[in-house]
Write a protein that holds these residues in place. Structure first.
Motif, PDB file in Angstrom:
ATOM      1  N   TYR A  68      10.390  17.454-106.791  1.00 56.15           N
ATOM      2  CA  TYR A  68      10.588  16.859-108.121  1.00 56.15           C
ATOM      3  C   TYR A  68       9.703  15.635-108.348  1.00 56.15           C
ATOM      4  O   TYR A  68      10.075  14.702-109.062  1.00 56.15           O
ATOM      5  CB  TYR A  68      12.068  16.517-108.337  1.00 56.15           C
ATOM      6  CG  TYR A  68      12.966  17.698-108.078  1.00 56.15           C
ATOM      7  CD1 TYR A  68      13.035  18.748-108.984  1.00 56.15           C
ATOM      8  CD2 TYR A  68      13.715  17.782-106.902  1.00 56.15           C
ATOM      9  CE1 TYR A  68      13.845  19.856-108.739  1.00 56.15           C
ATOM     10  CE2 TYR A  68      14.512  18.885-106.643  1.00 56.15           C
ATOM     11  CZ  TYR A  68      14.571  19.921-107.566  1.00 56.15           C
ATOM     12  OH  TYR A  68      15.362  21.017-107.316  1.00 56.15           O
ATOM     13  N   GLY A  69       8.550  15.635-107.722  1.00 58.98           N
ATOM     14  CA  GLY A  69       7.601  14.559-107.955  1.00 58.98           C
ATOM     15  C   GLY A  69       7.880  13.279-107.198  1.00 58.98           C
ATOM     16  O   GLY A  69       7.186  12.280-107.405  1.00 58.98           O
ATOM     17  N   LEU A  70       8.870  13.277-106.307  1.00 59.12           N
ATOM     18  CA  LEU A  70       9.190  12.083-105.515  1.00 59.12           C
ATOM     19  C   LEU A  70       8.831  12.336-104.056  1.00 59.12           C
ATOM     20  O   LEU A  70       9.390  13.227-103.427  1.00 59.12           O
ATOM     21  CB  LEU A  70      10.676  11.746-105.624  1.00 59.12           C
ATOM     22  CG  LEU A  70      11.199  11.296-106.987  1.00 59.12           C
ATOM     23  CD1 LEU A  70      12.690  11.004-106.896  1.00 59.12           C
ATOM     24  CD2 LEU A  70      10.452  10.061-107.473  1.00 59.12           C
ATOM     25  N   PRO A  71       7.906  11.568-103.500  1.00 58.61           N
ATOM     26  CA  PRO A  71       7.468  11.824-102.123  1.00 58.61           C
ATOM     27  C   PRO A  71       8.588  11.791-101.098  1.00 58.61           C
ATOM     28  O   PRO A  71       8.498  12.462-100.062  1.00 58.61           O
ATOM     29  CB  PRO A  71       6.451  10.701-101.872  1.00 58.61           C
ATOM     30  CG  PRO A  71       5.950  10.327-103.223  1.00 58.61           C
ATOM     31  CD  PRO A  71       7.121  10.492-104.136  1.00 58.61           C
ATOM     32  N   THR A  72       9.641  11.012-101.334  1.00 59.68           N
ATOM     33  CA  THR A  72      10.710  10.908-100.342  1.00 59.68           C
ATOM     34  C   THR A  72      11.972  11.669-100.749  1.00 59.68           C
ATOM     35  O   THR A  72      13.057  11.419-100.214  1.00 59.68           O
ATOM     36  CB  THR A  72      11.063   9.433-100.056  1.00 59.68           C
ATOM     37  OG1 THR A  72      11.463   8.787-101.274  1.00 59.68           O
ATOM     38  CG2 THR A  72       9.871   8.715 -99.467  1.00 59.68           C
ATOM     39  N   ALA A  73      11.842  12.592-101.676  1.00 57.39           N
ATOM     40  CA  ALA A  73      12.940  13.495-102.020  1.00 57.39           C
ATOM     41  C   ALA A  73      12.674  14.859-101.392  1.00 57.39           C
ATOM     42  O   ALA A  73      11.550  15.184-101.014  1.00 57.39           O
ATOM     43  CB  ALA A  73      13.071  13.632-103.533  1.00 57.39           C
ATOM     44  N   PHE A  74      13.725  15.658-101.281  1.00 57.60           N
ATOM     45  CA  PHE A  74      13.553  17.035-100.823  1.00 57.60           C
ATOM     46  C   PHE A  74      14.696  17.890-101.361  1.00 57.60           C
ATOM     47  O   PHE A  74      15.720  17.374-101.810  1.00 57.60           O
ATOM     48  CB  PHE A  74      13.518  17.118 -99.288  1.00 57.60           C
ATOM     49  CG  PHE A  74      14.777  16.663 -98.610  1.00 57.60           C
ATOM     50  CD1 PHE A  74      15.868  17.527 -98.459  1.00 57.60           C
ATOM     51  CD2 PHE A  74      14.897  15.372 -98.123  1.00 57.60           C
ATOM     52  CE1 PHE A  74      17.036  17.108 -97.845  1.00 57.60           C
ATOM     53  CE2 PHE A  74      16.059  14.945 -97.503  1.00 57.60           C
ATOM     54  CZ  PHE A  74      17.132  15.823 -97.371  1.00 57.60           C
TER      55      PHE A  74
END
Length: 398
Positions: A68-74
């Motif tokens: 979702y465009g967040l490097p530290t999300a998954f």
């Protein structure tokens, strides 16, 4: 007559989930301790997100990193059922005091729930969606994910939060964070004060105005702040002053009204002194938390079956603020507190950090994870609840 010993009955889904988690508990507790030992701040949780993604990917989950465009999300999924259960993992820490809000417990418990449910997902007709949600402490990663569509297909969202005691059903305050900056004109404080524009005075006037407004604030509203700079030398008129403020209220609507009045207080400081005001909202506003009653009761029953003492739901009890509130306005949500002994320490205090890897905290990780898994099983197998949740998902579709 046969003397053969009958085969034992197949374990039900709850017992299956328990056995699965027991087999994974060392990895889950190891994760909690690793997160605790290596705290990372909001939107910078690269190692934490990688640790969790690696663990669940090794357990067979389909993992999308940097989701979702967040490097530290998954997003990590198991199963392909129509009922999508979203389990939110938090893992950011606080500046200077690490996991003083217990997010290592929160994140590890979410992983525990997902691992316990994964082997059962297809039989239950669910999709287990473990969502890595960064920046709860500052910025509001769940709001970013919500806006990017991460919860569009989620029928039920859940997480547990570390605390000194167990609780269900509580609400939270809506919050907006503000960065304040006044720009004036520096000048010699004795030789030419009339040539200066005092930015520190502007901030002082704003603080007095806020203090005067407190009597008229909506009951339950809270305004708190710190001055981050206001000059460096006593003989210089400060040309710049900065502060950070939080505004909180019982609902998003009340928050909007409070923010308008607090903005006017800061504008008063600029008007009185001639300084220029820059006022900026920091991150996302958090909505008030609205927990789903039926889900909360299912969780409470599950936690009590594990031997925990969980008081009856108290919607009048309010905590701090959480970006899970925004999720709860779209998706049926629970955010219970999972308690463990922490002496006299309170959250957001360095002492609370020290208790985050005790045997009691480890038990909270496992109990919180299994209670969430059992809650999901109840939602999936109770026909009325399943139909209710799926109908709400269908109602959100255009």
């Amino acid at each position: 007559m046969s003397t053969r010993t009958p085969a034992p009955a197949a374990a039900g889904p709850r017992e299956h989930a328990r056995r699965t988690l027991t087999g994974r508990q060392d990895a889950v507790i190891g994760l909690s301790h690793a997160l605790h030992a290596d705290p990372e701040l909001a939107y910078e949780e690269h190692r934490a997100a990688r640790r969790i993604a690696d663990l669940v990917e090794g357990a067979g989950f389909d993992v999308t990193r940097g989701a979702y465009g967040l490097p530290t999300a998954f997003r990590a999924t198991a199963g392909a059922g129509e009922l999508v259960v979203g389990i939110c993992a938090e893992y950011d820490a606080l500046p200077g005091i690490g996991h003083a809000c217990g997010h290592n417990v929160n994140g590890a418990a979410a992983v525990a729930a997902a691992l316990a449910l994964a082997p059962l997902a297809d039989d239950l007709g669910i999709t287990v969606a473990l969502l890595g949600t960064p920046a709860e402490e500052a910025g509001g990663g769940k709001v970013d994910l919500l806006n990017a569509g991460a919860f569009d297909d989620v029928a039920a969202a859940m997480m547990v939060h570390a605390a000194p005691q167990d609780a269900v059903g509580m609400s939270s305050l809506a919050i907006s964070s503000l960065d304040v900056a006044y720009t004036g004109v520096t000048a010699h404080a004795a030789a030419m004060p009339h040539r200066g524009v005092n930015a520190a005075d502007a901030l002082m006037i704003a603080q007095v105005a806020i203090a005067a407004h407190r009597q008229q604030m909506i009951p339950g509203a809270v305004v708190s702040g710190v001055v981050t700079s206001a000059g460096e030398a006593a003989n210089v008129i400060p040309g710049r002053a900065t502060a950070t403020y939080d505004c909180r209220a019982g609902t998003s609507e009340e928050l909007a009204a409070l923010k308008a009045r607090i903005r006017a207080c800061f504008e008063a400081g600029a008007l009185a002194t001639g300084a220029e005001l820059a006022l900026e909202t920091v991150g996302n506003d958090y909505a008030d938390l609205r927990q789903d009653l039926a889900m909360g009761e299912a969780y409470r029953a599950a936690a009590q079956a594990l031997g925990r003492t969980v008081p009856a739901s108290d919607r009048g009890l309010r905590g701090g603020s959480t970006d899970m509130g925004n999720v709860s306005h779209l998706v049926p949500t629970i955010h219970p507190m999972i308690g463990y002994d922490c002496g006299d320490a309170i959250m957001h205090n360095p002492e609370f950090t020290r208790y985050g890897t005790t045997a009691a905290a480890d038990r909270a990780v496992l109990d919180g994870g299994l209670a969430m898994a059992w809650t999901a099983i109840e939602l999936a197998t109770d026909g009325a609840q399943r139909r209710r949740l799926l109908a709400q998902v269908a109602g959100r579709r255009p």
